[in-house]
Scaffold this motif. Structure first.
Motif, short mmCIF file in Angstrom:
data_model
loop_
_atom_site.label_atom_id
_atom_site.label_comp_id
_atom_site.label_asym_id
_atom_site.label_seq_id
_atom_site.Cartn_x
_atom_site.Cartn_y
_atom_site.Cartn_z
N ALA A 70 0.84 -1.21 0.00
CA ALA A 70 0.00 0.00 0.00
C ALA A 70 0.87 1.25 0.00
CB ALA A 70 -0.94 0.00 1.20
N VAL A 71 1.95 1.25 0.76
CA VAL A 71 2.86 2.39 0.78
C VAL A 71 3.53 2.53 -0.58
CG1 VAL A 71 5.03 3.28 1.75
CG2 VAL A 71 3.25 2.38 3.26
N ARG A 72 4.07 1.45 -1.09
CA ARG A 72 4.78 1.47 -2.36
C ARG A 72 3.89 1.95 -3.50
NH1 ARG A 72 7.73 -3.24 -1.64
NH2 ARG A 72 5.96 -4.39 -2.36
N ASN A 73 2.62 1.52 -3.49
CA ASN A 73 1.70 1.88 -4.56
C ASN A 73 1.15 3.30 -4.43
OD1 ASN A 73 1.98 -0.64 -5.72
ND2 ASN A 73 0.26 -1.50 -4.60
N ASN A 74 0.99 3.79 -3.20
CA ASN A 74 0.36 5.10 -3.00
C ASN A 74 1.34 6.24 -2.76
OD1 ASN A 74 -2.28 4.09 -3.24
ND2 ASN A 74 -2.19 3.34 -1.15
N ARG A 75 2.43 5.98 -2.08
CA ARG A 75 3.35 7.06 -1.72
C ARG A 75 4.74 6.48 -1.43
NH1 ARG A 75 3.10 12.49 -2.45
NH2 ARG A 75 4.12 13.57 -0.76
N PRO A 76 5.54 6.24 -2.46
CA PRO A 76 6.84 5.61 -2.25
C PRO A 76 7.80 6.41 -1.35
CG PRO A 76 6.42 6.00 -4.59
CD PRO A 76 5.24 6.50 -3.85
N ALA A 77 7.55 7.69 -1.13
CA ALA A 77 8.41 8.49 -0.26
C ALA A 77 8.20 8.18 1.21
CB ALA A 77 8.16 9.98 -0.51
N THR A 78 7.12 7.50 1.53
CA THR A 78 6.82 7.18 2.92
C THR A 78 7.76 6.09 3.42
OG1 THR A 78 4.51 7.75 2.61
CG2 THR A 78 5.02 6.37 4.50
N ALA A 79 8.44 6.36 4.52
CA ALA A 79 9.36 5.39 5.11
C ALA A 79 8.58 4.47 6.04
CB ALA A 79 10.45 6.11 5.89
N VAL A 80 8.81 3.17 5.90
CA VAL A 80 8.19 2.19 6.79
C VAL A 80 9.27 1.63 7.71
CG1 VAL A 80 6.94 0.00 6.96
CG2 VAL A 80 6.46 1.57 5.06
N VAL A 81 8.98 1.67 9.01
CA VAL A 81 9.90 1.15 10.03
C VAL A 81 9.18 0.04 10.77
CG1 VAL A 81 11.24 1.68 12.09
CG2 VAL A 81 11.05 3.38 10.26
N VAL A 82 9.81 -1.12 10.82
CA VAL A 82 9.25 -2.28 11.52
C VAL A 82 9.79 -2.31 12.95
CG1 VAL A 82 9.27 -4.80 11.61
CG2 VAL A 82 8.90 -3.64 9.43
N ILE A 83 8.90 -2.57 13.90
CA ILE A 83 9.27 -2.75 15.30
C ILE A 83 8.88 -4.18 15.66
CG2 ILE A 83 8.91 -1.97 17.67
CD1 ILE A 83 7.96 0.73 16.46
N SER A 84 9.87 -5.01 16.02
CA SER A 84 9.60 -6.43 16.21
C SER A 84 10.46 -7.02 17.32
CB SER A 84 9.87 -7.17 14.90
OG SER A 84 9.73 -8.56 15.07
N PRO A 85 9.90 -8.01 18.03
CA PRO A 85 10.72 -8.71 19.03
C PRO A 85 11.65 -9.73 18.39
CG PRO A 85 8.54 -9.66 19.00
CD PRO A 85 8.52 -8.48 18.05
N SER A 86 11.48 -9.94 17.12
CA SER A 86 12.25 -10.96 16.42
C SER A 86 13.60 -10.41 15.97
CB SER A 86 11.47 -11.45 15.19
OG SER A 86 12.22 -12.41 14.50
N ASP A 87 14.66 -10.98 16.52
CA ASP A 87 16.01 -10.61 16.11
C ASP A 87 16.49 -11.65 15.10
OD1 ASP A 87 18.36 -9.25 15.99
OD2 ASP A 87 19.11 -9.89 17.94
#
Length: 135
Positions: A70-87
């Motif tokens: 959805a980000v890539r298709n609508n607004r590629p300038a938007t940065a996505v940051v994942v927060i996860s307990p998985s290392d």
């Protein structure tokens, strides 16, 4: 481009929500919180003016891909940051291949979060300047 940063936060813990809110207030950002990736996809379809999306992921699965698409298709300038307990390095690398800007391992180091937060806002501004220069 609007001067007030606009942030979408997906599925974070209550304490993370409080910390993100406090950090956003410091940058005078507008913050919207949603609970599920499906809600995020719907919100992204309505508005494409988000500077960043911070997305909590409990376990590696395909739900996060819909938000990235959805980000890539609508607004590629938007940065996505994942927060996860998985290392989990393979999961981390998969996220990067799918266009994630950065990856924060829980428990969150809030000093590091602040650095990444500032970089996401700078990325959007740089993207807009570059776009204007090529137009």
């Amino acid at each position: 481009m609007e001067n007030t940063p606009h942030i979408l936060v997906v599925h974070v813990t209550l304490s993370e929500r409080e910390k993100i809110t406090a950090h956003a207030e410091g940058s005078h950002a507008r913050v919207e919180f949603v609970q599920t990736p499906g809600e995020a996809v719907r919100r992204l379809a309505i508005s494409n003016d988000f500077d960043a999306v911070f997305m909590g992921i409990e376990t590696p699965d395909q739900e996060y891909c819909a938000v990235l698409d959805a980000v890539r298709n609508n607004r590629p300038a938007t940065a996505v940051v994942v927060i996860s307990p998985s290392d989990d390095v393979p999961f981390y690398l998969s996220c990067l291949r799918h266009g994630v800007f950065d990856y924060i391992v829980r428990p969150v180091d809030w000093k590091e979060f602040g650095r990444i937060y500032d970089l996401t806002l700078h990325r959007r501004a740089a993207f807009e300047v570059a776009k204007a220069q090529t137009a």
